[in-house]
Write a protein that holds these residues in place. Structure first.
Motif, PDB file in Angstrom:
ATOM      1  N   LEU A 209      82.086  58.141  33.130  1.00 12.83           N
ATOM      2  CA  LEU A 209      83.015  58.840  34.402  1.00 12.83           C
ATOM      3  C   LEU A 209      82.756  56.828  35.340  1.00 12.83           C
ATOM      4  O   LEU A 209      83.739  57.612  36.197  1.00 12.83           O
ATOM      5  CB  LEU A 209      81.579  59.779  35.366  1.00 12.83           C
ATOM      6  CG  LEU A 209      81.943  61.137  34.411  1.00 12.83           C
ATOM      7  CD1 LEU A 209      81.060  61.934  35.533  1.00 12.83           C
ATOM      8  CD2 LEU A 209      82.876  61.237  34.142  1.00 12.83           C
ATOM      9  N   THR A 210      82.854  56.179  35.093  1.00 16.33           N
ATOM     10  CA  THR A 210      82.952  55.131  36.240  1.00 16.33           C
ATOM     11  C   THR A 210      84.254  54.554  35.613  1.00 16.33           C
ATOM     12  O   THR A 210      84.176  53.652  36.331  1.00 16.33           O
ATOM     13  CB  THR A 210      81.330  54.700  36.895  1.00 16.33           C
ATOM     14  OG1 THR A 210      81.014  53.702  35.401  1.00 16.33           O
ATOM     15  CG2 THR A 210      81.015  55.716  37.853  1.00 16.33           C
ATOM     16  N   ARG A 211      84.198  54.548  34.666  1.00 14.62           N
ATOM     17  CA  ARG A 211      85.389  53.165  33.719  1.00 14.62           C
ATOM     18  C   ARG A 211      86.919  53.217  33.570  1.00 14.62           C
ATOM     19  O   ARG A 211      86.529  54.820  33.060  1.00 14.62           O
ATOM     20  CB  ARG A 211      84.974  52.759  32.489  1.00 14.62           C
ATOM     21  CG  ARG A 211      83.256  51.774  32.643  1.00 14.62           C
ATOM     22  CD  ARG A 211      83.403  51.035  31.539  1.00 14.62           C
ATOM     23  NE  ARG A 211      81.871  50.466  31.209  1.00 14.62           N
ATOM     24  CZ  ARG A 211      81.481  49.709  30.190  1.00 14.62           C
ATOM     25  NH1 ARG A 211      82.312  49.576  29.664  1.00 14.62           N
ATOM     26  NH2 ARG A 211      80.819  49.279  30.552  1.00 14.62           N
ATOM     27  N   PRO A 212      87.190  53.746  33.878  1.00 13.75           N
ATOM     28  CA  PRO A 212      89.636  53.720  34.230  1.00 13.75           C
ATOM     29  C   PRO A 212      89.987  54.354  33.319  1.00 13.75           C
ATOM     30  O   PRO A 212      90.122  55.443  32.571  1.00 13.75           O
ATOM     31  CB  PRO A 212      89.989  53.365  35.037  1.00 13.75           C
ATOM     32  CG  PRO A 212      88.841  53.025  35.932  1.00 13.75           C
ATOM     33  CD  PRO A 212      87.745  52.702  35.028  1.00 13.75           C
ATOM     34  N   ARG A 213      89.144  53.759  32.418  1.00 11.59           N
ATOM     35  CA  ARG A 213      90.243  53.951  31.191  1.00 11.59           C
ATOM     36  C   ARG A 213      89.516  55.003  29.912  1.00 11.59           C
ATOM     37  O   ARG A 213      89.670  55.884  29.318  1.00 11.59           O
ATOM     38  CB  ARG A 213      89.915  52.840  30.510  1.00 11.59           C
ATOM     39  CG  ARG A 213      90.351  52.260  29.072  1.00 11.59           C
ATOM     40  CD  ARG A 213      91.785  52.469  28.985  1.00 11.59           C
ATOM     41  NE  ARG A 213      92.320  52.400  27.924  1.00 11.59           N
ATOM     42  CZ  ARG A 213      93.147  52.607  26.987  1.00 11.59           C
ATOM     43  NH1 ARG A 213      94.472  53.169  27.645  1.00 11.59           N
ATOM     44  NH2 ARG A 213      94.578  53.231  25.933  1.00 11.59           N
ATOM     45  N   LEU A 214      88.183  55.059  30.224  1.00  9.53           N
ATOM     46  CA  LEU A 214      87.355  56.042  29.283  1.00  9.53           C
ATOM     47  C   LEU A 214      87.575  56.927  29.781  1.00  9.53           C
ATOM     48  O   LEU A 214      87.239  57.741  29.431  1.00  9.53           O
ATOM     49  CB  LEU A 214      85.462  55.005  29.208  1.00  9.53           C
ATOM     50  CG  LEU A 214      84.846  54.481  28.577  1.00  9.53           C
ATOM     51  CD1 LEU A 214      83.480  54.382  28.419  1.00  9.53           C
ATOM     52  CD2 LEU A 214      85.553  55.334  26.677  1.00  9.53           C
ATOM     53  N   GLN A 333      86.293  51.685  21.908  1.00 11.24           N
ATOM     54  CA  GLN A 333      86.648  50.002  21.669  1.00 11.24           C
ATOM     55  C   GLN A 333      85.588  49.638  23.423  1.00 11.24           C
ATOM     56  O   GLN A 333      86.015  48.483  23.189  1.00 11.24           O
ATOM     57  CB  GLN A 333      88.751  49.504  21.862  1.00 11.24           C
ATOM     58  CG  GLN A 333      88.582  48.490  22.260  1.00 11.24           C
ATOM     59  CD  GLN A 333      88.120  46.804  22.231  1.00 11.24           C
ATOM     60  OE1 GLN A 333      87.633  46.995  20.721  1.00 11.24           O
ATOM     61  NE2 GLN A 333      87.924  45.956  22.456  1.00 11.24           N
ATOM     62  N   ALA A 334      85.739  50.255  23.931  1.00 16.24           N
ATOM     63  CA  ALA A 334      85.645  49.930  25.185  1.00 16.24           C
ATOM     64  C   ALA A 334      84.007  50.742  25.387  1.00 16.24           C
ATOM     65  O   ALA A 334      83.849  50.151  26.287  1.00 16.24           O
ATOM     66  CB  ALA A 334      86.125  51.108  26.225  1.00 16.24           C
ATOM     67  N   VAL A 335      83.430  50.709  24.408  1.00 12.52           N
ATOM     68  CA  VAL A 335      81.949  51.079  24.757  1.00 12.52           C
ATOM     69  C   VAL A 335      81.136  50.181  23.908  1.00 12.52           C
ATOM     70  O   VAL A 335      81.434  49.687  22.154  1.00 12.52           O
ATOM     71  CB  VAL A 335      81.232  52.346  23.760  1.00 12.52           C
ATOM     72  CG1 VAL A 335      80.332  52.735  23.750  1.00 12.52           C
ATOM     73  CG2 VAL A 335      82.297  53.929  24.696  1.00 12.52           C
ATOM     74  N   VAL A 346      78.128  62.208  25.797  1.00 15.36           N
ATOM     75  CA  VAL A 346      79.437  63.042  27.131  1.00 15.36           C
ATOM     76  C   VAL A 346      80.254  63.617  26.468  1.00 15.36           C
ATOM     77  O   VAL A 346      80.603  64.235  27.112  1.00 15.36           O
ATOM     78  CB  VAL A 346      78.752  61.716  28.542  1.00 15.36           C
ATOM     79  CG1 VAL A 346      80.184  61.718  28.848  1.00 15.36           C
ATOM     80  CG2 VAL A 346      77.495  61.141  28.857  1.00 15.36           C
ATOM     81  N   ALA A 347      80.860  62.423  25.813  1.00 10.56           N
ATOM     82  CA  ALA A 347      82.539  62.719  25.060  1.00 10.56           C
ATOM     83  C   ALA A 347      82.736  64.325  24.484  1.00 10.56           C
ATOM     84  O   ALA A 347      83.055  65.427  24.535  1.00 10.56           O
ATOM     85  CB  ALA A 347      83.018  61.634  24.783  1.00 10.56           C
ATOM     86  N   ILE A 348      81.615  64.162  23.783  1.00  9.31           N
ATOM     87  CA  ILE A 348      81.623  65.083  22.355  1.00  9.31           C
ATOM     88  C   ILE A 348      81.083  66.655  23.682  1.00  9.31           C
ATOM     89  O   ILE A 348      81.513  67.344  23.337  1.00  9.31           O
ATOM     90  CB  ILE A 348      80.851  65.178  21.291  1.00  9.31           C
ATOM     91  CG1 ILE A 348      81.617  63.673  20.136  1.00  9.31           C
ATOM     92  CG2 ILE A 348      80.822  66.333  20.752  1.00  9.31           C
ATOM     93  CD1 ILE A 348      80.680  64.084  19.620  1.00  9.31           C
ATOM     94  N   ALA A 349      80.380  66.619  24.591  1.00 11.40           N
ATOM     95  CA  ALA A 349      79.191  67.425  25.228  1.00 11.40           C
ATOM     96  C   ALA A 349      80.388  67.872  26.163  1.00 11.40           C
ATOM     97  O   ALA A 349      80.697  69.893  26.206  1.00 11.40           O
ATOM     98  CB  ALA A 349      78.345  66.975  25.858  1.00 11.40           C
ATOM     99  N   GLY A 350      81.604  66.740  26.785  1.00 13.16           N
ATOM    100  CA  GLY A 350      82.629  68.156  27.702  1.00 13.16           C
ATOM    101  C   GLY A 350      83.113  68.061  26.881  1.00 13.16           C
ATOM    102  O   GLY A 350      83.792  69.355  26.885  1.00 13.16           O
ATOM    103  N   THR A 396      96.532  52.748  32.800  1.00 11.42           N
ATOM    104  CA  THR A 396      94.675  52.560  31.770  1.00 11.42           C
ATOM    105  C   THR A 396      95.295  51.715  30.048  1.00 11.42           C
ATOM    106  O   THR A 396      94.313  51.014  30.329  1.00 11.42           O
ATOM    107  CB  THR A 396      93.630  53.070  32.712  1.00 11.42           C
ATOM    108  OG1 THR A 396      93.820  53.780  30.911  1.00 11.42           O
ATOM    109  CG2 THR A 396      93.738  53.297  33.500  1.00 11.42           C
ATOM    110  N   ARG A 397      96.554  51.940  30.379  1.00 14.97           N
ATOM    111  CA  ARG A 397      96.920  50.817  29.048  1.00 14.97           C
ATOM    112  C   ARG A 397      96.814  49.353  28.929  1.00 14.97           C
ATOM    113  O   ARG A 397      96.836  49.202  29.739  1.00 14.97           O
ATOM    114  CB  ARG A 397      98.102  50.947  28.841  1.00 14.97           C
ATOM    115  CG  ARG A 397      99.368  50.935  26.978  1.00 14.97           C
ATOM    116  CD  ARG A 397     100.327  51.036  27.330  1.00 14.97           C
ATOM    117  NE  ARG A 397     101.108  52.577  27.087  1.00 14.97           N
ATOM    118  CZ  ARG A 397     101.298  52.856  26.795  1.00 14.97           C
ATOM    119  NH1 ARG A 397     102.733  51.974  26.615  1.00 14.97           N
ATOM    120  NH2 ARG A 397     101.808  54.406  26.407  1.00 14.97           N
TER     121      ARG A 397
END
Length: 410
Positions: A209-214, A333-335, A346-350, A396-397
């Motif tokens: 939630l704090t990384r704009p790209r993610l 790539q961002a994790v 977190v991603a799959i929960a949402g 954010t590309r």
């Protein structure tokens, strides 16, 4: 890619469980619809499988970062095999079926987080990129086979047989992992969230939630999947409207993943990474727009042509869903590797929350409207909904798009 020994059992067990899952999900949804005649209760059954992800997904997914990932997957497969076999007992009361389904779904978060993270551990570079595209294509093919096979079994034989086959696929997948995947140690831990399980959960939530790209990636993934998968919860009611019985239920559910196979081949195999991300916007619009047209076509076309056009447009919606490939690539790539289990959780929960919410909303809408009108309304409302996360993604590309895998399990 297949020369990497650790990838073969991961891939094969994934195919087995994917086919079985689709078959069982269809069998239960039809079983409830046949007993109750309620599209809302049928959609509720479809949505129950997502509940553990919503309630405890991030917490359960941390098990993939706290225990050997192979062990997490094997225990999850064998536990689900036993529970689904119990669900296949003829005459099982509906409340008991729902409770068992809920317990089966509890194994999903740690299993999926472990599988996704372990795949990222055993493959790298171009192998990882190819595996991402291939797994997405095979997942969609597994849905096509599972839904079509399930439709035949449910209408010609019984839902219990479909559940029994699902239990068998879980057992075989677990055995394959035991025999084909070498035991591994507990994943390396970093300092972030290295304390309690709840600390791990908070670290994963904070990371996403704090990384704009993610945040842009998961936002588009969640909103897009909310829209394009909602109709799955009312598939029996759609078949009833289009054919007068359940003969089309497997076809209705299989059409979208069949189209996704074509989209996955084109985007994943023939488009370079930079082009893939530039195609996200057009593909999202194609996917959601085709869904709206599918519902409108039934209202506007004469009855003999309505059903085939509806199915074809659902397939076009699936072609457009290839937008998930570059999102999956960008996510990992961002994790950082040490926190992949938490981030996937977190991603799959949402993702599971919105899919369950979409199925329930479609079921509630089908009480007041015709099922195909619900599909049309979903697409029409979905078009403006996807604009905000899509614009955030474009802002954010990065200058380059490395090829990796992501949270939708592809």
């Amino acid at each position: 890619m297949f020369a990497v020994a650790g990838f073969r059992p991961l891939f094969g067990s994934y195919v087995l469980t994917s086919v079985g899952d689709m078959l069982a999900k269809l069998a239960l949804t039809v079983l409830v619809y046949e007993r109750t005649g309620s599209p809302l209760l049928s959609a509720l059954t479809f949505a129950v499988s997502y509940l553990p992800w919503v309630v405890g997904g991030p917490l359960l997914a941390t098990l993939a970062d706290r225990f050997p990932r192979q062990r997490v997957m094997v225990v999850g497969d064998l536990a689900r095999a036993a529970l689904v076999a119990t669900m296949a007992v003829p005459g099982m009361p509906l409340p008991a079926l729902l409770v068992l389904l809920l317990l089966v779904s509890v194994a999903g978060p740690p299993y999926e987080a472990a599988r996704s993270a372990l795949t990222a551990d055993v493959l790298d570079g171009d192998r990882y990129a190819v595996a991402t595209s291939l797994a997405g294509i095979v997942q969609q093919l597994a849905q096509v086979v599972g839904f079509l096979l399930g439709g035949v079994l449910v209408t010609a034989l019984s839902p219990s047989l479909g559940l029994l086959l699902n239990a068998t696929t879980f057992a075989l997948a677990g055995l394959w992992l035991v025999l084909g995947l070498d035991p591994e140690p507990v994943p390396d831990r970093d300092d972030e969230g290295a304390g309690s399980a709840w600390a791990d959960v908070l670290a994963g939530v904070r990371l996403v939630l704090t990384r704009p790209r993610l945040l842009a990636i998961v936002g588009l993934l969640w909103v897009g999947m909310l829209v394009v998968n909602a109709h799955e919860g009312i598939a029996p009611a759609l078949s009833d409207q289009l054919a007068g019985d359940q003969t089309l239920v497997g076809v209705v559910l299989a059409a979208q993943p069949a189209g996704a196979v074509l989209g996955g081949v084109v985007v994943g195999r023939f488009c370079p990474p930079r082009l893939r991300e530039r195609l996200v916007g057009p593909l999202v619009v194609l996917s959601v727009g085709a869904l709206a047209l599918a519902g409108l076509a039934v209202r506007l076309l004469p009855e003999p042509a309505a059903a085939p056009v509806f199915v074809v447009l659902l397939a076009v919606c699936g072609v457009g869903s290839a937008w998930m490939i570059p999102l999956n690539v960008a996510f990992v790539q961002a994790v950082p590797p040490a926190v992949r289990g938490r981030a996937f959780g977190v991603a799959i929960a949402g993702l599971s929350a919105v899919q369950g919410l979409g199925a329930l909303a479609a079921g509630a809408g089908a009480v007041l409207l015709t099922p195909t009108d619900v599909v049309a309304l979903t697409g029409l409302v979905g078009l403006p909904l996807v604009v905000v996360p899509l614009m955030a993604l474009l802002r954010t590309r990065p200058p380059a798009v490395p090829a990796l895998a992501g949270p939708s399990g592809t």
